[in-house]
Design an enzyme around this catalytic site. Structure first.
Site, short mmCIF file in Angstrom:
data_model
loop_
_atom_site.label_atom_id
_atom_site.label_comp_id
_atom_site.label_asym_id
_atom_site.label_seq_id
_atom_site.Cartn_x
_atom_site.Cartn_y
_atom_site.Cartn_z
N SER A 213 0.82 -1.20 0.00
CA SER A 213 0.00 0.00 0.00
C SER A 213 0.87 1.26 0.00
O SER A 213 1.69 1.44 -0.90
CB SER A 213 -0.97 -0.04 1.19
OG SER A 213 -2.03 0.85 1.01
N ASP A 423 -8.40 -6.02 -5.70
CA ASP A 423 -8.14 -4.79 -4.96
C ASP A 423 -8.70 -3.62 -5.77
O ASP A 423 -8.26 -3.35 -6.88
CB ASP A 423 -6.63 -4.62 -4.75
CG ASP A 423 -6.30 -3.39 -3.91
OD1 ASP A 423 -7.23 -2.69 -3.46
OD2 ASP A 423 -5.10 -3.13 -3.71
N HIS A 503 -6.11 -6.64 -1.62
CA HIS A 503 -5.05 -5.70 -1.26
C HIS A 503 -4.00 -6.35 -0.38
O HIS A 503 -2.81 -6.10 -0.55
CB HIS A 503 -5.69 -4.50 -0.54
CG HIS A 503 -4.77 -3.37 -0.26
ND1 HIS A 503 -4.34 -2.50 -1.23
CD2 HIS A 503 -4.20 -2.94 0.90
CE1 HIS A 503 -3.56 -1.58 -0.70
NE2 HIS A 503 -3.45 -1.83 0.59
#
Length: 524
Positions: A213, A423, A503
Site C-alpha cells: 500500500s 483490490d 489488497h
C-alpha cells in the site's frame, strides 16, 4: 484470497520466471502420480520447523543481556509455543529516547539465516503489526476466526523478519511528529534500524525491504536511503518488494482504471445496467478511455500528461462508484471486493474499509495484558491506522517512480511490484500506468505487455487436514490450482498480478518463495 500454497508457488514465479518457478516446485514436491504422496512431500518441505521452547532460552540465537528486555515469553490467547520472539521500542536517536519506533522481531526458524526482511504496512500511519498478526507473521489471527493459529508459511521460514511501526505516530511508536517528506521518514528509519542492529548484534546481513500500500513510498525511499549510506556492514540492501503499492499520486491514474475494473468485476459488485452505462459515459466524456488507449500501451507511447479532467468533481468516477457499492453491499470491502456480509469480527477492529468492533469485543493490541507481554507503552491507545504522521499532514516528496524505485532497481536488479486483482483501492491497471510512466535502466516502462501465466500444479495446504477428514468425503479434491496469475520481468523489475487476491495480497505466503528464490540465485 489466493490460497496459501498457490501464493507460495506463484510468488516464486513472479521474480525469476517460469524456469525458477519450476525449480521451486521441484524443491517443494518430489513429483509423483500419487496425489497423497505429493501432498506429504509438500508438507515436509514448506511447513515450519519445530520451534525452540520459549521457556528454554539456551538455543536462542539473539538472546543477550542487551536483548533480554525485549524478549517475549508468551502472548495472551496464543496457546502454543512462540519460540524466540522479541518486541519493544528502540530510539531513533540514542540521545533522544522520547522518539521511538516499535518493532516485532521473529528470528529465522532454522537459526541459520544471515539476512533480515523488513515488513512495513502503509497508510500512511497504519501499523505493521497488521502484517505481523494477519499476513506473514509466525501466527495468524484473521477476521472471523476464533483464535490465532500457527502460520506454517511465515516468512520466518527463510529469513529473520522485522515488523516496524513507522513513521513516528504510528501504532506504539512515540514522539514528536517532525517528518514532512519521505526523505525524513527514511532518515528516521535508517537511524532506528542501525540502533536495532547494534542491540541485536546484527552486522553484514543482507537486507530486503518489503511492504504494501503506502509502503510503495516507504519501501523505495528507505531502500534508497540505505544505498546512500554506502555501508554494507549495516545497510547491505539486496532487494525490495512492494504489494498493491502507491506508486503515483496522479488523479488520472486513480480515476482512469476504475470503470474498466468495475466492468470486469460487476458479477461481484452488482451495479444495474443503467448505473453501469452512466459510469461508462463518464469514462468516455472525462477522457479516461482515450487516456488508457494512449498510455496503457507496451512499449509506452511517452510521458503521461498531468493536465487532465481528473480534478473536476463530475469526473471523480472512483468516489461515485465506491459510494454506490456501499448502498448495494454495506459490507463491501474496497480492499477485497469479493467480501460479502456479515462484517466479520476482527481482533484489529478493521475487517474492511470500516472500523468495526461489535459490542463486547476488544482490539487485541489495546489489551493491557498484550501490551505488557510485548513491552509496549501502556499509555498509548493503539489503533490499526492513525492520522497525523506527517507534520501539518504534508508529504513534499516526489512520487517513488520519479527516482527512488529506479535507483533501487539499478542498484539491486531485484525489485518486485505486485497487484491483487480484487483490490479496488489500488488497481492493477493503475499500477501498470505508473510503471509505464517510469524510466529505469535507460528505457521508459515495460517494452512488452505482461502475459506469462503462472500455473500452479501442486496442491494447496491451507485446509489439507479438513479435506483429508473422512467425514467430509473430499479427500483429493483440493488439488492443483491451475493458472493463478500473470508475471513479467524486464531490466531488473518484476511485475505480477495475483488472481483471486485482494489488497492484502501478501497473505499468507506471497513472498516466502521469492526470498527462497533470491537465496538460490545468490548461491548458484
Amino acid at each position: 484470497m489466493l490460497s496459501h500454497l498457490s501464493a507460495l508457488t506463484f510468488a516464486g514465479a513472479l521474480l525469476f520466471g517460469n524456469s525458477l518457478a519450476n525449480l521451486h516446485e521441484n524443491k517443494l514436491v518430489q513429483r509423483s502420480n500419487n496425489h497423497d504422496r505429493q501432498r506429504s512431500n509438500v508438507v515436509r518441505s514448506v511447513t515450519s520447523p519445530k520451534l525452540p521452547d520459549a521457556g528454554n532460552a539456551s538455543s536462542f540465537r539473539y538472546l543477550t543481556n542487551k536483548t533480554e528486555p525485549y524478549r517475549v515469553t508468551s502472548l495472551p490467547d496464543v496457546h502454543f509455543n512462540i519460540g524466540e520472539f522479541y518486541s519493544g521500542s528502540v530510539p531513533i536517536d540514542l540521545e533522544n529516547p522520547n522518539r521511538t519506533l516499535f518493532f516485532a522481531f521473529k528470528p529465522d526458524l532454522n537459526g541459520v539465516s544471515e539476512d533480515i526482511t523488513i515488513w512495513l504496512n502503509g497508510g500512511p500511519g497504519c501499523s505493521s503489526l497488521t502484517g505481523f498478526l494477519q499476513e506473514n507473521g509466525p501466527w495468524l489471527w484473521q477476521p472471523g476466526t476464533f483464535l490465532p493459529v500457527e502460520n506454517p508459511y511465515t516468512w520466518a521460514n527463510l529469513s529473520n523478519v522485522l515488523w516496524v511501526e513507522q513513521p513516528v505516530g504510528t501504532g506504539f511508536s512515540q514522539g514528536t511528529v517532525t517528518a514532512t517528506s519521505e526523505e525524513d521518514v527514511a532518515a528516521d528509519f535508517v537511524n532506528f534500524f542501525k540502533n536495532f542492529e547494534d542491540i541485536f548484534g546484527i552486522k553484514n546481513y543482507k537486507i530486503y525491504v518489503t511492504g504494501e500500500s503506502f509502503a510503495g513510498l516507504y519501501v523505495p525511499y528507505i531502500s534508497a536511503a540505505m544505498l546512500d549510506k554506502n555501508d554494507t556492514t549495516y545497510f547491505d540492501l539486496s532487494g525490495a518488494l512492494t504489494y498493491d503499492p502507491v506508486l503515483s499520486e496522479a488523479d488520472v491514474n486513480f480515476e482512469a482504471a476504475v470503470v474498466p475494473f468495475i466492468d470486469a468485476n460487476n458479477n461481484l459488485i452488482n451495479f444495474n445496467q443503467t448505473f453501469l452505462d452512466e459510469l461508462n459515459s463518464l469514462h468516455q466524456s472525462c477522457g479516461y478511455a482515450d487516456f488508457l488507449d494512449t498510455y496503457l500501451t507496451f512499449p509506452p507511447a511517452g510521458i503521461q500528461p498531468s493536465d487532465t479532467n481528473a480534478s473536476f468533481p463530475q469526473c471523480d468516477v472512483f468516489d461515485i462508484a465506491y459510494n454506490a457499492t456501499l448502498a448495494i453491499n454495506p459490507c463491501f470491502n474496497i480492499y477485497s471486493i469479493n467480501q460479502q456480509c456479515p462484517l466479520l469480527w476482527d481482533v484489529l477492529s478493521f475487517p474492511t474499509g470500516l472500523f468495526y468492533s461489535p459490542p463486547g469485543s476488544t482490539t487485541y493490541f489495546n489489551r493491557t495484558d498484550v501490551k505488557k507481554a510485548m513491552h509496549a507503552p501502556l499509555d498509548v491507545v493503539w489503533s490499526v491506522c492513525n492520522n497525523g504522521v506527517f507534520a501539518n499532514n504534508t508529504d513534499t516528496s516526489a512520487e517513488s517512480i520519479d527516482h527512488a524505485i529506479p535507483q533501487v532497481i539499478e542498484a539491486t536488479n531485484r525489485f518486485l511490484i505486485a497487484n491483487g486483482d480484487y483490490d479496488m483501492i489500488l488497481q492493477t491497471n493503475q499500477t501498470l500506468l505508473a510503471i509505464q510512466n517510469m524510466t529505469w535502466n535507460g528505457k521508459l516502462g515495460f517494452q512488452q505487455r505482461p502475459s506469462t501465466p503462472i500455473n500452479i500444479t501442486i496442491p494447496d495446504l491451507e485446509y489439507a487436514a479438513t479435506y483429508a477428514d473422512p467425514v467430509n468425503e473430499a479427500e483429493g479434491l483440493d488439488g492443483a490450482q491451475g493458472i493463478m496469475g500473470i508475471q513479467h520481468f524486464e531490466r531488473g523489475l518484476m511485475w505480477s498480478q495475483t488472481f483471486q487476491s485482494g489488497h492484502m495480497e501478501v497473505s499468507f505466503l506471497c513472498a516466502l518463495v521469492i526470498l527462497r528464490a533470491v537465496k538460490s540465485n545468490e548461491q548458484n
